[in-house]
Design a protein around this motif. Structure first.
Motif, PDB file in Angstrom:
ATOM      1  N   LEU A  20       0.733  -1.299   0.009  1.00  0.00           N
ATOM      2  CA  LEU A  20      -0.002   0.028   0.087  1.00  0.00           C
ATOM      3  C   LEU A  20       0.915   1.541   0.067  1.00  0.00           C
ATOM      4  CD1 LEU A  20      -2.971  -1.005   2.192  1.00  0.00           C
ATOM      5  CD2 LEU A  20      -2.870  -0.577  -0.115  1.00  0.00           C
ATOM      6  N   ARG A  21       2.083   1.166   0.198  1.00  0.00           N
ATOM      7  CA  ARG A  21       3.101   2.441   0.344  1.00  0.00           C
ATOM      8  C   ARG A  21       3.335   2.640  -1.042  1.00  0.00           C
ATOM      9  NH1 ARG A  21       6.339  -0.007   4.615  1.00  0.00           N
ATOM     10  NH2 ARG A  21       4.969  -0.159   6.331  1.00  0.00           N
ATOM     11  N   ILE A  22       3.135   1.597  -2.131  1.00  0.00           N
ATOM     12  CA  ILE A  22       3.716   1.845  -3.438  1.00  0.00           C
ATOM     13  C   ILE A  22       2.668   2.709  -3.975  1.00  0.00           C
ATOM     14  CG2 ILE A  22       4.244   0.911  -5.719  1.00  0.00           C
ATOM     15  CD1 ILE A  22       4.691  -1.873  -3.816  1.00  0.00           C
ATOM     16  N   PRO A  23       3.155   3.794  -4.696  1.00  0.00           N
ATOM     17  CA  PRO A  23       2.254   4.521  -5.389  1.00  0.00           C
ATOM     18  C   PRO A  23       1.194   4.068  -6.497  1.00  0.00           C
ATOM     19  CG  PRO A  23       4.334   5.736  -5.550  1.00  0.00           C
ATOM     20  CD  PRO A  23       4.377   4.134  -5.127  1.00  0.00           C
ATOM     21  N   ASP A  24       0.012   4.449  -6.583  1.00  0.00           N
ATOM     22  CA  ASP A  24      -0.835   3.780  -7.490  1.00  0.00           C
ATOM     23  C   ASP A  24      -1.361   2.197  -7.079  1.00  0.00           C
ATOM     24  OD1 ASP A  24      -0.934   6.218  -8.775  1.00  0.00           O
ATOM     25  OD2 ASP A  24       0.706   5.545 -10.043  1.00  0.00           O
ATOM     26  N   MET A  25      -1.035   1.787  -6.174  1.00  0.00           N
ATOM     27  CA  MET A  25      -1.480   0.341  -5.861  1.00  0.00           C
ATOM     28  C   MET A  25      -2.636   0.176  -4.979  1.00  0.00           C
ATOM     29  SD  MET A  25       0.460  -1.902  -7.596  1.00  0.00           S
ATOM     30  CE  MET A  25       0.086  -3.444  -6.742  1.00  0.00           C
ATOM     31  N   GLU A  26      -2.972   1.107  -4.208  1.00  0.00           N
ATOM     32  CA  GLU A  26      -4.239   1.167  -3.572  1.00  0.00           C
ATOM     33  C   GLU A  26      -5.332   0.564  -4.302  1.00  0.00           C
ATOM     34  OE1 GLU A  26      -2.674   4.231  -3.785  1.00  0.00           O
ATOM     35  OE2 GLU A  26      -2.136   4.882  -1.861  1.00  0.00           O
ATOM     36  N   GLU A  27      -5.559   1.071  -5.681  1.00  0.00           N
ATOM     37  CA  GLU A  27      -6.766   0.676  -6.385  1.00  0.00           C
ATOM     38  C   GLU A  27      -6.793  -0.958  -6.520  1.00  0.00           C
ATOM     39  OE1 GLU A  27      -8.772   1.992 -10.274  1.00  0.00           O
ATOM     40  OE2 GLU A  27      -7.494   3.402  -9.336  1.00  0.00           O
ATOM     41  N   GLN A  28      -5.511  -1.260  -6.944  1.00  0.00           N
ATOM     42  CA  GLN A  28      -5.293  -2.839  -7.090  1.00  0.00           C
ATOM     43  C   GLN A  28      -5.727  -3.722  -5.705  1.00  0.00           C
ATOM     44  OE1 GLN A  28      -4.598  -2.624 -10.664  1.00  0.00           O
ATOM     45  NE2 GLN A  28      -3.884  -4.797  -9.916  1.00  0.00           N
ATOM     46  N   VAL A  29      -5.030  -3.141  -4.674  1.00  0.00           N
ATOM     47  CA  VAL A  29      -5.257  -3.981  -3.529  1.00  0.00           C
ATOM     48  C   VAL A  29      -6.818  -3.843  -2.999  1.00  0.00           C
ATOM     49  CG1 VAL A  29      -4.780  -3.939  -1.032  1.00  0.00           C
ATOM     50  CG2 VAL A  29      -2.973  -3.491  -2.687  1.00  0.00           C
ATOM     51  N   TYR A  30      -7.438  -2.692  -3.084  1.00  0.00           N
ATOM     52  CA  TYR A  30      -8.891  -2.882  -2.786  1.00  0.00           C
ATOM     53  C   TYR A  30      -9.510  -3.349  -3.582  1.00  0.00           C
ATOM     54  CZ  TYR A  30      -7.259   0.545   0.679  1.00  0.00           C
ATOM     55  OH  TYR A  30      -6.570   1.245   1.920  1.00  0.00           O
TER      56      TYR A  30
END
Length: 173
Positions: A146-156
């Motif tokens: 989640l600290r990687i930019p632009d990964m929140e959307e993928q994770v969620y």
């Protein structure tokens, strides 16, 4: 064919046993032995060698290790390109051969911020969670991801699809 691969593995093993290998030499040996096992369709052995490679990749020199000069022939194994390939091939071995008992060791070697295809790596992480039902995979690695930019959307997105899947399973049982 198979005989040549077996001879190569024997030679790699002999070299590793008989010589004191420098960091660059270890990287090349582990990487090429992993590839050779891959050609032999020995996924578990291949995966174990990629894990050794990934662990060695960021290893710091130990006290008493001889100083290494950057030798161009071997320096390629220290490149991001080879690192990325090792992660990708290791994940392929892990998933194709369903070697989930190695998942923890493999993911602990992965430098998430340096992974080229973080979506594929993330998908593999979720697959390992689903196959093992070990929530530890998610709780240990998702904060880093989640600290990687632009990964929140993928994770969620993946968490949501997991939630929907389990909701359907509950409704059916």
């Amino acid at each position: 064919g198979q005989k040549e691969y077996e001879k190569a593995i024997e030679e790699y093993n002999r070299v590793e046993k008989e010589y004191r290998l420098l960091h660059q030499s270890k990287l090349s040996l582990y990487y090429e032995r992993a590839r050779t096992y891959g050609y032999m369709k020995k996924e578990e052995e291949s995966l174990c060698e990629y894990i050794k490679y990934l662990k060695e990749f960021y290893a710091l020199p130990k006290k008493g290790d001889p100083y290494e000069y950057p030798i161009m022939d071997f320096a390629q194994y220290q490149s991001e390109f080879f690192y990325q390939n090792a992660v990708e091939y290791a994940l392929d071995n892990l998933i194709c051969a369903e070697l989930y008992s190695y998942a923890e060791e493999l993911f602990s070697c992965v430098s998430w911020k340096n992974v080229k295809d973080s979506k594929k790596t993330l998908a593999a992480l979720f697959m390992c969670y689903e196959k093992t039902n070990d929530v530890h995979f998610l709780s240990k690695y998702l904060p880093t991801v989640l600290r990687i930019p632009d990964m929140e959307e993928q994770v969620y997105g993946m968490l949501h699809s997991l939630y929907e899947k389990y909701q359907q399973d509950d409704e059916q049982s």
